[in-house]
Design an enzyme around this catalytic site. Structure first.
Site, PDB file in Angstrom:
ATOM      1  N   ALA A 181      13.491 -10.462 -19.760  1.00 28.57           N
ATOM      2  CA  ALA A 181      12.245 -10.435 -18.988  1.00 28.57           C
ATOM      3  C   ALA A 181      11.071 -10.033 -19.867  1.00 28.57           C
ATOM      4  O   ALA A 181      10.057  -9.550 -19.379  1.00 28.57           O
ATOM      5  CB  ALA A 181      12.381  -9.476 -17.805  1.00 28.57           C
ATOM      6  N   ARG A 192       3.631  -7.033  12.912  1.00 29.12           N
ATOM      7  CA  ARG A 192       3.515  -6.348  11.614  1.00 29.12           C
ATOM      8  C   ARG A 192       4.640  -5.322  11.447  1.00 29.12           C
ATOM      9  O   ARG A 192       5.425  -5.097  12.365  1.00 29.12           O
ATOM     10  CB  ARG A 192       2.135  -5.693  11.528  1.00 29.12           C
ATOM     11  CG  ARG A 192       1.009  -6.740  11.394  1.00 29.12           C
ATOM     12  CD  ARG A 192      -0.350  -6.076  11.433  1.00 29.12           C
ATOM     13  NE  ARG A 192      -0.418  -4.990  10.478  1.00 29.12           N
ATOM     14  CZ  ARG A 192      -1.278  -3.974  10.565  1.00 29.12           C
ATOM     15  NH1 ARG A 192      -2.126  -3.907  11.579  1.00 29.12           N
ATOM     16  NH2 ARG A 192      -1.274  -3.024   9.652  1.00 29.12           N
ATOM     17  N   GLY A 242      16.031 -27.306 -25.110  1.00 27.23           N
ATOM     18  CA  GLY A 242      17.067 -27.480 -26.120  1.00 27.23           C
ATOM     19  C   GLY A 242      18.028 -28.565 -25.648  1.00 27.23           C
ATOM     20  O   GLY A 242      18.340 -28.659 -24.459  1.00 27.23           O
ATOM     21  N   TYR A 247      -4.225  -5.394  20.767  1.00 21.77           N
ATOM     22  CA  TYR A 247      -3.695  -4.704  19.595  1.00 21.77           C
ATOM     23  C   TYR A 247      -2.881  -3.508  20.068  1.00 21.77           C
ATOM     24  O   TYR A 247      -3.418  -2.602  20.726  1.00 21.77           O
ATOM     25  CB  TYR A 247      -4.821  -4.225  18.666  1.00 21.77           C
ATOM     26  CG  TYR A 247      -4.271  -3.342  17.579  1.00 21.77           C
ATOM     27  CD1 TYR A 247      -3.342  -3.842  16.667  1.00 21.77           C
ATOM     28  CD2 TYR A 247      -4.624  -1.987  17.491  1.00 21.77           C
ATOM     29  CE1 TYR A 247      -2.783  -3.027  15.703  1.00 21.77           C
ATOM     30  CE2 TYR A 247      -4.067  -1.177  16.512  1.00 21.77           C
ATOM     31  CZ  TYR A 247      -3.145  -1.699  15.627  1.00 21.77           C
ATOM     32  OH  TYR A 247      -2.581  -0.898  14.672  1.00 21.77           O
ATOM     33  N   ASN A 266      -5.841   3.725  17.664  1.00 23.34           N
ATOM     34  CA  ASN A 266      -4.855   4.618  17.041  1.00 23.34           C
ATOM     35  C   ASN A 266      -5.385   5.320  15.800  1.00 23.34           C
ATOM     36  O   ASN A 266      -4.701   6.141  15.223  1.00 23.34           O
ATOM     37  CB  ASN A 266      -3.595   3.814  16.659  1.00 23.34           C
ATOM     38  CG  ASN A 266      -3.902   2.696  15.682  1.00 23.34           C
ATOM     39  OD1 ASN A 266      -5.002   2.138  15.685  1.00 23.34           O
ATOM     40  ND2 ASN A 266      -2.947   2.369  14.849  1.00 23.34           N
ATOM     41  N   TYR A 267      -6.613   5.021  15.388  1.00 21.46           N
ATOM     42  CA  TYR A 267      -7.072   5.499  14.082  1.00 21.46           C
ATOM     43  C   TYR A 267      -8.489   6.020  14.206  1.00 21.46           C
ATOM     44  O   TYR A 267      -9.368   5.345  14.758  1.00 21.46           O
ATOM     45  CB  TYR A 267      -7.032   4.311  13.104  1.00 21.46           C
ATOM     46  CG  TYR A 267      -7.339   4.637  11.675  1.00 21.46           C
ATOM     47  CD1 TYR A 267      -6.682   5.678  11.029  1.00 21.46           C
ATOM     48  CD2 TYR A 267      -8.261   3.883  10.953  1.00 21.46           C
ATOM     49  CE1 TYR A 267      -6.952   5.964   9.699  1.00 21.46           C
ATOM     50  CE2 TYR A 267      -8.529   4.161   9.618  1.00 21.46           C
ATOM     51  CZ  TYR A 267      -7.879   5.206   8.997  1.00 21.46           C
ATOM     52  OH  TYR A 267      -8.140   5.470   7.679  1.00 21.46           O
ATOM     53  N   GLN A 299      12.383  -4.855 -26.002  1.00 20.81           N
ATOM     54  CA  GLN A 299      12.332  -5.687 -27.213  1.00 20.81           C
ATOM     55  C   GLN A 299      10.949  -5.452 -27.815  1.00 20.81           C
ATOM     56  O   GLN A 299       9.942  -5.893 -27.258  1.00 20.81           O
ATOM     57  CB  GLN A 299      12.522  -7.171 -26.867  1.00 20.81           C
ATOM     58  CG  GLN A 299      12.601  -8.038 -28.110  1.00 20.81           C
ATOM     59  CD  GLN A 299      12.454  -9.524 -27.817  1.00 20.81           C
ATOM     60  OE1 GLN A 299      11.936  -9.921 -26.773  1.00 20.81           O
ATOM     61  NE2 GLN A 299      12.895 -10.348 -28.751  1.00 20.81           N
ATOM     62  N   GLY A 318       7.977 -10.966 -22.551  1.00 22.46           N
ATOM     63  CA  GLY A 318       7.045 -12.106 -22.641  1.00 22.46           C
ATOM     64  C   GLY A 318       6.069 -12.081 -21.485  1.00 22.46           C
ATOM     65  O   GLY A 318       6.451 -11.819 -20.347  1.00 22.46           O
ATOM     66  N   ARG A 378       0.664 -18.796 -19.817  1.00 20.12           N
ATOM     67  CA  ARG A 378       0.236 -19.970 -19.051  1.00 20.12           C
ATOM     68  C   ARG A 378       0.046 -19.690 -17.575  1.00 20.12           C
ATOM     69  O   ARG A 378      -0.493 -20.524 -16.841  1.00 20.12           O
ATOM     70  CB  ARG A 378       1.230 -21.123 -19.274  1.00 20.12           C
ATOM     71  CG  ARG A 378       1.006 -21.793 -20.647  1.00 20.12           C
ATOM     72  CD  ARG A 378       2.176 -22.619 -21.079  1.00 20.12           C
ATOM     73  NE  ARG A 378       2.455 -23.701 -20.153  1.00 20.12           N
ATOM     74  CZ  ARG A 378       3.584 -24.404 -20.147  1.00 20.12           C
ATOM     75  NH1 ARG A 378       4.543 -24.118 -21.016  1.00 20.12           N
ATOM     76  NH2 ARG A 378       3.763 -25.363 -19.286  1.00 20.12           N
TER      77      ARG A 378
END
Ligand code: UD1
Ligand code: CA
Length: 456
Positions: free
Chosen positions: A18, A325, A150, A358, A378-379, A84, A20, A24
């Site tokens: 993983a 949600r 290859g 809601y 609720n907020y 690496q 690299g 692109r």
């Protein structure tokens, strides 16, 4: 070390490359963290790899890539991370996991994190070829356009080498049988084979593909497992990312339909690998299932609905245009209709929330009817508070329920109320301006305005 012929009894080290950046992709995000069916490509590959039952998993990341390491651990908790430090080729990358290789395993599997569609069955088939005596097993495919891959060089049915595109002659470039990049190595000889690979080639890199010729020079044999091109599709840019997404979605749709789900227009329905459906679910066109969704038996889901970490009970009816949600938990026979959003809320059996509402951080009891335009407030900008509604309650349309608040079972809320205090069981609460009427007022008003105009 004696090796067992039974693949289940053999130990396997899986190494996922993983490193690299994937320039692109033109992205701030490393390539292998771009998502397919909602999961980072690295997680897709780790999931397939874990399906081949390895005893250990190693992930090779580039220097400073804590984000890639964290994603690897999230997808495969026991994974060991190796760095690496310099990008010097695929064999060099595999050797970054030298400490794991040196522990000694029967089988070594190498997979690339940018090849997200590989199936666990294919990896198992590669291990089976090791059991049959191969030193190296290469995954091959017939490429429609083999440019860049290859090429597999064969003599009769023997695999004798792999030639990278950049190193290939014209005649070799005409070969369509290509290397998918995945490889299985006999664990007894893997380290010696990898250490013997040199870098005298067009790119000056240590090619993993040279394991084939090296193993043969050392008296071993190489075999191929052949799969369809789609499964080994590599992702280097966002066009290929979209192609991989389309291929995964087709697989998921087909699996859902084969398991008894009706998708009326399958090409418009988007699924996650963990979406769970009961029997006889009908999904209308244009529906999105994010991660963590469970749908019960006999559920109908109408168009343009969106699900994310939600549970729907048997025979529920959802949509059109519903949004469930995270933490939406609907029991059986619940009806949720157009422009209704539900978050972190348990909705009891047979409850109805049919229009424009809601409902968040709430509990709604069985058979309760939530009228059109009901909002749980609720907020307050700092904290989330809960709304608890009992069973058989009736919330009149266009009501605001200001949390924290509890509405008793069987209670009625008058339409247009703003409820700030708890309501007892079976009570009626009305919290709005009282209606009054002045007879003939409108007539008198119009008359006075007309007279004013005449005077001007
Ligand atoms: C590689 C194969 C090629 C095969 C193709 C299939 C080699 C030498 N070539 O070519 O035969 O047809 O995949 O897609 O193996 N990586 C590192 N460190 C490195 C170099 C690469 O981690 O130093 C990782 C990359 O991040 C990637 C994978 O190894 O995940 C393959 O590397 P890449 O450079 O894309 O190889 P290809 O040229 O595509
Ligand atoms: Ca590649």
């Amino acid at each position: 070390m004696p090796t067992s012929p039974d693949p289940k009894a053999r130990t396997c080290l899986a190494i996922v490359l993983a490193a690299g950046e994937g320039t692109r992709m033109k992205s701030a995000l490393p390539k292998v963290l771009h998502r397919v069916a909602g999961r980072p490509m690295l997680a897709c590959v780790l999931s397939a790899v874990n399906g081949a039952a390895p005893a250990a998993v190693a992930v090779v990341v580039g220097p400073g890539r804590d984000d890639v390491a964290a994603a690897a651990r999230a997808a495969s908790p026991g994974a060991e991370i190796f760095v690496q430090t310099e990008r010097r080729g695929t064999a060099h990358a595999v050797l970054a996991a030298r400490d794991a290789l040196a522990r000694g395993y029967d089988d070594v599997l190498v997979a690339f994190a940018d090849t997200p569609l590989v199936r666990p069955d294919t990896l198992r088939a590669m291990r089976t070829e090791l059991v049959a005596g191969a030193s190296v097993v290469v995954l091959g495919f017939e490429a429609r356009d083999p440019t860049g891959y290859g090429r597999l060089l064969t003599e009769g049915d023997q695999l004798v080498g792999i030639r990278e595109h950049k190193d290939a002659t014209e005649a070799e470039r005409a070969i369509r049988l290509s290397n998918a990049g995945l490889m299985a190595l006999d664990g007894r000889t893997a380290l010696a084979t990898l250490d013997a690979i040199g870098n005298s080639n067009a790119q000056g890199e240590f090619y993993l593909t040279d394991a084939v010729t090296v193993a043969r020079q050392r008296g071993g044999s190489a075999r191929t497992v052949i799969v369809g091109e789609e499964e080994v599709m590599g992702v280097n840019d966002r066009v290929q990312l979209a192609a991989a997404e389309a291929a995964v979605q087709n697989r998921l749709r087909e699996a859902a339909m084969r398991n008894g789900v009706t998708l009326i227009a399958p090409e418009t329905v988007f699924l996650s690998p963990d979406t769970v459906f009961g029997r006889d679910v009908v999904v209308e066109p244009f529906v999105v299932f994010g991660p963590g969704v469970t749908i019960g038996d006999g559920v109908t889901i109408r168009s343009f609905s969106h699900f994310d970490s939600a549970t729907v009970g048997d025979k529920a009816q959802i949509g059109p245009y519903s949004r469930l949600r995270p933490g939406a938990n609907l029991e059986a026979d619940v009806h949720v209709g157009n422009f209704v959003e539900i978050k972190a809320a348990s909705i009891g059996q047979g409850a109805k929330i049919n229009h424009l509402s809601y409902i968040g951080d709430s509990t709604v009891g069985a058979r309760t009817n939530i009228g059109a335009g009901t909002i749980t407030c609720n907020y307050d900008g700092f904290d989330k508070s809960r709304t608890n509604i009992g069973e058989d309650a009736f919330i009149g349309s266009n009501s605001s329920l200001v949390a924290p608040v509890t509405i008793g079972s069987g209670a009625y809320i008058g339409s247009g109320s703003v409820i700030t205090d708890n309501v007892k069981d079976n009570a009626l609460a009305v919290a709005r301006g009282r209606q009054y009427e002045k007879e003939g007022w409108a007539e008198a008003f119009r008359e006075s305005r007309k007279n004013r105009k005449k005077k001007q």
